[in-house]
Design an enzyme around this catalytic site. Structure first.
Site, PDB file in Angstrom:
ATOM      1  CE  LYS A 275      -4.023  -2.184   2.120  1.00  0.00           C
ATOM      2  NZ  LYS A 275      -3.483  -3.535   2.403  1.00  0.00           N
TER       3      LYS A 275
ATOM      4  N   GLY B 240     -11.504  -9.216   0.938  1.00  0.00           N
ATOM      5  CA  GLY B 240     -12.653  -9.137   1.823  1.00  0.00           C
ATOM      6  C   GLY B 240     -13.576 -10.345   1.701  1.00  0.00           C
TER       7      GLY B 240
ATOM      8  N   GLY C 176     -14.881 -13.974   2.533  1.00  0.00           N
ATOM      9  CA  GLY C 176     -14.767 -14.879   3.685  1.00  0.00           C
ATOM     10  C   GLY C 176     -14.859 -14.122   4.992  1.00  0.00           C
TER      11      GLY C 176
ATOM     12  CG  ASN D  86     -20.804 -14.902  -2.124  1.00  0.00           C
ATOM     13  OD1 ASN D  86     -20.647 -14.860  -3.337  1.00  0.00           O
ATOM     14  ND2 ASN D  86     -21.426 -15.880  -1.516  1.00  0.00           N
TER      15      ASN D  86
HETATM   16  O1  C5P Z   1      -7.998 -12.354   6.055  1.00  0.00           O
HETATM   17  P1  C5P Z   1      -8.720 -11.601   4.957  1.00  0.00           P
HETATM   18  O2  C5P Z   1      -9.327 -12.525   3.938  1.00  0.00           O
HETATM   19  O3  C5P Z   1      -9.679 -10.582   5.481  1.00  0.00           O
HETATM   20  O4  C5P Z   1      -7.536 -10.827   4.196  1.00  0.00           O
HETATM   21  C1  C5P Z   1      -7.742  -9.754   3.309  1.00  0.00           C
HETATM   22  C2  C5P Z   1      -6.400  -9.236   2.872  1.00  0.00           C
HETATM   23  O5  C5P Z   1      -6.561  -8.168   1.969  1.00  0.00           O
HETATM   24  C3  C5P Z   1      -5.544  -8.687   4.000  1.00  0.00           C
HETATM   25  O6  C5P Z   1      -4.194  -8.924   3.628  1.00  0.00           O
HETATM   26  C4  C5P Z   1      -5.829  -7.213   3.988  1.00  0.00           C
HETATM   27  O7  C5P Z   1      -4.747  -6.482   4.508  1.00  0.00           O
HETATM   28  C5  C5P Z   1      -5.984  -6.968   2.500  1.00  0.00           C
HETATM   29  N1  C5P Z   1      -6.758  -5.823   2.072  1.00  0.00           N
HETATM   30  C6  C5P Z   1      -8.072  -5.611   2.445  1.00  0.00           C
HETATM   31  N2  C5P Z   1      -8.750  -4.535   1.959  1.00  0.00           N
HETATM   32  C7  C5P Z   1      -8.175  -3.678   1.107  1.00  0.00           C
HETATM   33  C8  C5P Z   1      -6.856  -3.881   0.692  1.00  0.00           C
HETATM   34  C9  C5P Z   1      -6.186  -4.980   1.188  1.00  0.00           C
HETATM   35  O8  C5P Z   1      -8.631  -6.426   3.206  1.00  0.00           O
HETATM   36  N3  C5P Z   1      -8.846  -2.697   0.585  1.00  0.00           N
END
Ligand code: C5P
Length: 216
Positions: free
Chosen positions: A64, A173, A175, A180
């Site tokens: 990022k 996002g 899970g 979904n």
């Molecule tokens: O564990 P989870 O499935 O929530 O992981 C989502 C991943 O995507 C994490 O590495 C998080 O830092 C990243 N991420 C996010 N939303 C964003 C950008 C990145 O959840 N907008």
């Protein structure tokens, strides 16, 4: 970028053994891994090189990047030289900062992903009001790859409308955060999944179930 089974694993673990265990169980179905600060700060950036040497995967470095142009250029150069295939860059910093990343990645024959809007609820306050402008800036700069949220399908749809059908969108996002996979892939090219896979008692099975859910 081409993503096998349209799923990217977010490998946010902090121990090498655990990382390799998850990769051993999932790389039959996956060829794209997102690594971020958790694993990189815990194990050092050479973890990127090590994973690339041992597994046939593409790595997207989720750093990022959000600094001034001169600093961004160095962050992108060093990350990609460790072996990452692409790096995620914030868009809110503006054109000069983003262009510095794009130019460096192109020089190294690699890619950037432009982060438009984030997946967590807190992003609604500051990022949501400008995310479509960020996406439009990406289009104007000739950027082909974007990150947009799986948790907010209405926003993902709008971002897709701005970047066009030929752009490549990846969406975190799915899970754990409530998104979904199937709904997300209506508008996105690949879903990013972290905790639902690496925290599962059987990561391979968890991944198989997500892949199945896309086909139904
Ligand atoms: O564990 P989870 O499935 O929530 O992981 C989502 C991943 O995507 C994490 O590495 C998080 O830092 C990243 N991420 C996010 N939303 C964003 C950008 C990145 O959840 N907008």
């Amino acid at each position: 970028m081409n993503v096998k089974n349209q799923i990217i694993l977010a490998l946010d673990v902090e121990e090498k053994n655990k990382a390799y265990e998850i990769l051993d169980q999932t790389t039959e179905y996956l060829d794209t891994i997102k690594i971020g600060y958790p694993i990189t700060l815990a194990l050092g950036p050479s973890i990127i090189t090590s994973i690339k040497e041992e597994y046939d995967v593409k790595i997207i470095a989720d750093f990022k990047v959000a600094d001034i142009d001169a600093t961004n250029e160095k962050i992108v150069k060093t990350t990609l030289n460790y072996g990452a295939d692409a790096i995620i860059v914030h868009g809110f910093t503006g054109e000069d900062s983003v262009l510095a990343c794009k130019n460096m990645a192109e020089k190294l024959d690699k890619e950037i992903f432009l982060l438009t809007e984030m997946s967590h609820p807190g992003a609604d306050k500051f990022l949501k009001p400008v995310s479509l402008d960020i996406a439009q800036m990406g289009v104007d700069l000739g950027i082909k790859n974007y990150v947009a949220p799986a948790t907010k399908i209405d926003r993902l749809k709008k971002i897709r409308e701005v970047v066009g059908k030929d752009s490549f969108i990846i969406s975190p996002g799915v899970g754990f955060q409530g998104g979904n996979a199937k709904d997300t892939l209506q508008y996105s090219n690949a879903a990013i999944v972290g905790r639902s896979i690496y925290n599962a008692s059987n990561p391979k099975k968890a991944l198989e179930e997500i892949i199945e859910s896309i086909k139904v």
